[in-house]
Write an enzyme that holds these catalytic residues in place. Sequence first.
Site, PDB file in Angstrom:
ATOM      1  N   ASP A 136       0.856  -1.187   0.000  1.00  0.00           N
ATOM      2  CA  ASP A 136       0.000   0.000   0.000  1.00  0.00           C
ATOM      3  C   ASP A 136       0.893   1.237   0.000  1.00  0.00           C
ATOM      4  O   ASP A 136       2.098   1.137   0.239  1.00  0.00           O
ATOM      5  CB  ASP A 136      -0.899  -0.001   1.250  1.00  0.00           C
ATOM      6  CG  ASP A 136      -1.776   1.241   1.335  1.00  0.00           C
ATOM      7  OD1 ASP A 136      -2.491   1.520   0.363  1.00  0.00           O
ATOM      8  OD2 ASP A 136      -1.746   1.937   2.357  1.00  0.00           O
ATOM      9  N   SER A 137       0.275   2.385  -0.225  1.00  0.00           N
ATOM     10  CA  SER A 137       1.030   3.641  -0.226  1.00  0.00           C
ATOM     11  C   SER A 137       1.496   4.035   1.176  1.00  0.00           C
ATOM     12  O   SER A 137       2.358   4.892   1.324  1.00  0.00           O
ATOM     13  CB  SER A 137       0.165   4.764  -0.797  1.00  0.00           C
ATOM     14  OG  SER A 137      -1.002   4.925  -0.015  1.00  0.00           O
ATOM     15  N   GLU A 147      -3.522   8.970   8.959  1.00  0.00           N
ATOM     16  CA  GLU A 147      -2.086   8.757   9.169  1.00  0.00           C
ATOM     17  C   GLU A 147      -1.576   9.505  10.415  1.00  0.00           C
ATOM     18  O   GLU A 147      -0.614   9.083  11.031  1.00  0.00           O
ATOM     19  CB  GLU A 147      -1.287   9.183   7.930  1.00  0.00           C
ATOM     20  CG  GLU A 147      -1.690   8.429   6.673  1.00  0.00           C
ATOM     21  CD  GLU A 147      -0.586   7.590   6.059  1.00  0.00           C
ATOM     22  OE1 GLU A 147       0.585   7.849   6.323  1.00  0.00           O
ATOM     23  OE2 GLU A 147      -0.927   6.648   5.316  1.00  0.00           O
ATOM     24  N   CYS A 175     -10.979   3.553  -0.216  1.00  0.00           N
ATOM     25  CA  CYS A 175      -9.563   3.760   0.108  1.00  0.00           C
ATOM     26  C   CYS A 175      -9.310   2.934   1.354  1.00  0.00           C
ATOM     27  O   CYS A 175     -10.140   2.947   2.280  1.00  0.00           O
ATOM     28  CB  CYS A 175      -9.282   5.239   0.364  1.00  0.00           C
ATOM     29  SG  CYS A 175      -7.633   5.564   1.032  1.00  0.00           S
ATOM     30  N   HIS A 179      -7.555   3.290   3.835  1.00  0.00           N
ATOM     31  CA  HIS A 179      -7.487   4.038   5.101  1.00  0.00           C
ATOM     32  C   HIS A 179      -8.873   4.188   5.740  1.00  0.00           C
ATOM     33  O   HIS A 179      -8.982   4.293   6.963  1.00  0.00           O
ATOM     34  CB  HIS A 179      -6.918   5.448   4.879  1.00  0.00           C
ATOM     35  CG  HIS A 179      -5.452   5.503   4.606  1.00  0.00           C
ATOM     36  ND1 HIS A 179      -4.891   5.044   3.435  1.00  0.00           N
ATOM     37  CD2 HIS A 179      -4.418   5.973   5.353  1.00  0.00           C
ATOM     38  CE1 HIS A 179      -3.584   5.243   3.477  1.00  0.00           C
ATOM     39  NE2 HIS A 179      -3.266   5.804   4.625  1.00  0.00           N
TER      40      HIS A 179
END
Length: 278
Positions: free
Chosen positions: A17-18, A159, A191, A193
Amino acid sequence: MEINRELLKTAPIGVFDSGVGGLTVVREIMRQIPNEKIVYFGDTARVPYGSKSQETVTRYSEQIVRFLRTFQVKTIVVACNTASAYALDTLEQDIDIPIIGVVKPGAKVAAEVTRNGRIGVIATEATIGSQIYTEYIKELNKDVTIYGKACPLFVPLVEEGLLQDPVTDEIARRYLSELIDIDIDTLILGCTHYPLIRSTLGKIMGDKVTLVNPAYETALELKGMLQSLGLLNDEAPGLGSNQYQFYVSDKAEKFVRFANSIIKYGILSAKAINIEEY
């Protein structure tokens, strides 16, 4: 040949993942198929992917796949909606092992569960701009209408660990108000997240809206795929077998703190590597 198959069964699953969002997919894989080994890479130095070009996201994804393949992984999960939208087709052509993204499993469930044919998708700008959810859902159910809404601030909020915070509540209300007004009955958390603020999103959307979590659906899809290929690991790895390994491109300590807050399996360490070398 049989020996190879048995060796493959015990090979790890590669997940990337990013940043930290893909940990929601890892968490579901741990729950659904607990015998599997996992090697995870989070591209924490180059997050977010959602504002970058297709060319850039594809290049990053190719580097990460090369890194994961050094662990002789048996399959790869692209646990990032933006990378699934932008890079999956290219990656499928490049490698000779099974690879799945997080978009199709979520799209499939949304097409099945909607009652009024109005489906909302919240995601990064790149995922919304790619129209990939619309394409997949329309293939399955042409009578639905899909409403996409980019929510770029959710990723940095998650994040930063602001999962239960008035700031996150206020921004979520602003983003979601137009989806409430058009009476959607299904909302895809497009997404990885976003499942981490699922309770906030659910509270704002109300009981009549079904939230679709592609992380959960992807873990189920992965389990089914490994079963069909005869690659599901039959036995739990022994103690000291390093069942779960985590790598990042920056800020390993911050990653470990965050990971341990959402995965209750004791992530002891993560190692930072230079992904540009791959």
